[in-house]
Motif scaffolding. Structure first.
Motif, PDB file in Angstrom:
ATOM      1  N   GLY A   2      -8.291   6.134  -0.723  1.00  0.00           N
ATOM      2  CA  GLY A   2      -7.297   4.732  -0.978  1.00  0.00           C
ATOM      3  C   GLY A   2      -5.827   5.173  -1.691  1.00  0.00           C
ATOM      4  O   GLY A   2      -5.518   4.363  -2.018  1.00  0.00           O
ATOM      5  N   THR A  61      -2.748   4.723   5.719  1.00  0.00           N
ATOM      6  CA  THR A  61      -1.637   3.696   5.636  1.00  0.00           C
ATOM      7  C   THR A  61      -0.323   4.277   6.207  1.00  0.00           C
ATOM      8  O   THR A  61       0.720   3.715   6.806  1.00  0.00           O
ATOM      9  CB  THR A  61      -1.301   3.188   4.458  1.00  0.00           C
ATOM     10  OG1 THR A  61      -2.663   2.203   3.941  1.00  0.00           O
ATOM     11  CG2 THR A  61      -0.471   1.990   4.326  1.00  0.00           C
ATOM     12  N   GLY A 107      -3.477   5.850   0.387  1.00  0.00           N
ATOM     13  CA  GLY A 107      -2.398   5.656   1.377  1.00  0.00           C
ATOM     14  C   GLY A 107      -2.048   6.541   2.435  1.00  0.00           C
ATOM     15  O   GLY A 107      -0.939   6.373   3.307  1.00  0.00           O
ATOM     16  N   ALA A 128       1.002  -1.360  -0.102  1.00  0.00           N
ATOM     17  CA  ALA A 128      -0.082   0.157   0.173  1.00  0.00           C
ATOM     18  C   ALA A 128       0.789   1.292  -0.062  1.00  0.00           C
ATOM     19  O   ALA A 128       0.294   2.359  -0.455  1.00  0.00           O
ATOM     20  CB  ALA A 128      -0.870   0.042   1.198  1.00  0.00           C
TER      21      ALA A 128
END
Ligand SMILES: Nc1ncnc2c1ncn2[C@@H]1O[C@H](COP(=O)(O)OP(=O)(O)OP(=O)(O)O)[C@@H](O)[C@H]1O
Ligand SMILES: [Mg+2]
Length: 231
Positions: free
Chosen positions: A37, A42, A39, A16
Motif C-alpha cells: 500500500g 501506483t 504506492g 496516492a
C-alpha cells in the motif's frame, strides 16, 4: 532516458503518490521496494497513465510523455507487466502474446523472436489457452506479451508474487537477461530483497507515496530494509 519529476497521482480525489522524482538508469534494473500500500503499483500505473489523474513530468528520451494517453506511451516504447499478470484465460497463448504487438513501433505483429529464446514452452504451445497455464507460466506469458511491443523500457510489478519457487528462479533469470543481454531498461517492483540486490543497479524505497531512500543498490542495507519494510 526515463526521468520522473515530482510525480503526484490520484485515485478519485485521494492522492496516492506525493511527489516522486527518480532518474531511471538506462539498460539496467531499477528496483522499487516498500510495504504493502505504499504506492509501488501506483508508480508503474502513473508511468503508463492508468490512474485517474496525475501531475509532474515523465520524460522518455527527452520527450515529456505525461500528457499522452496510455496507448501512445506504450507506442513510445514502455511496456507494462501488471501485478496479477492480466492475461486473458480464454485467449490462446499466441493471442495473448500478439495483443502486446499493437504497440510495436516497427509494425511487427507476430510472435517476437525473443519468445522461443526465453520461453520455449510457450513457443511450443502457442495454440493452447492461456488459462491452462500455471501461475509461473502465466507470468512468463505476461512478459512475452510485453516483449511483443519490442519496448525499450519494461515495468514489472511483483513478477514472482504467488509463484512456485521452482519457476521463480527461471523468471529471475529471464529478468536478468532482459537487461544484461538484450539491453532493456527495467523497473522492477519486488519484495524479495535478495533478488533485488542481485539484479538491480539502483533502488528506491517507497513509503506513503514518497521515496524515502534511493541510490545505488549497495545502499539498500539491512538497516534500510528493517526501517522501511518490517511490519
Ligand atoms: N483503484 C484504486 N482506487 C483507490 N485507491 C487505490 C486504488 N489502488 C490503490 N489505491 C490506494 O493507493 C495506495 C497505494 O496502492 P498501491 O496499489 O500502489 O500500493 P502497492 O505498494 O503496490 O501495494 P502492494 O504491495 O500491496 O501491491 C493505497 O493506499 C491503496 O489503497
Ligand atoms: Mg502493488
Amino acid at each position: 532516458m526515463l526521468s520522473l519529476t515530482n510525480l503526484e497521482s490520484y485515485y478519485g480525489r485521494s492522492r496516492a503518490l506525493n511527489g516522486i522524482s527518480l532518474e531511471i538508469e538506462p539498460q539496467r534494473i531499477t528496483g522499487i521496494a516498500g510495504r504493502n500500500g505504499t504506492g509501488k503499483t501506483t508508480l508503474l500505473k502513473t508511468i503508463m497513465g492508468l490512474t485517474d489523474a496525475a501531475r509532474g513530468s515523465i520524460r522518455l528520451n527527452g520527450q515529456d510523455i505525461s500528457a499522452l494517453p496510455t496507448h501512445r506511451r506504450a507506442r513510445s516504447g514502455i511496456a507494462y507487466v501488471p501485478q496479477g499478470r492480466g492475461i486473458i484465460p480464454e485467449f490462446t497463448i499466441r493471442e495473448n502474446i500478439v495483443m502486446g504487438a499493437f504497440a510495436n513501433r516497427a509494425g511487427r505483429r507476430g510472435i517476437p523472436d525473443l519468445v522461443p529464446e526465453l520461453f520455449p514452452y510457450l513457443a511450443a504451445n502457442l495454440d493452447r489457452p492461456g488459462g491452462v497455464l500455471s501461475g509461473g507460466q502465466q507470468q512468463q506469458l505476461a512478459i512475452a506479451r510485453a516483449l511483443a511491443a519490442e519496448p525499450d523500457v519494461v515495468l514489472l510489478d511483483e513478477p514472482n508474487e504467488g509463484i512456485q519457487p521452482s519457476i521463480v528462479e527461471e523468471i529471475e533469470r529471464v529478468i536478468l537477461r532482459l537487461s544484461r543481454e538484450f539491453g532493456l531498461t527495467v523497473i522492477l517492483v519486488e519484495q524479495n530483497i535478495g533478488f533485488l540486490r542481485r539484479a538491480a543497479s539502483r533502488f528506491a524505497m517507497l513509503e506513503k507515496g514518497r521515496v524515502v531512500e534511493s541510490g545505488p543498490i549497495a545502499d539498500l542495507t539491512d538497516a534500510v530494509v528493517d526501517r522501511h519494510m518490517t511490519i
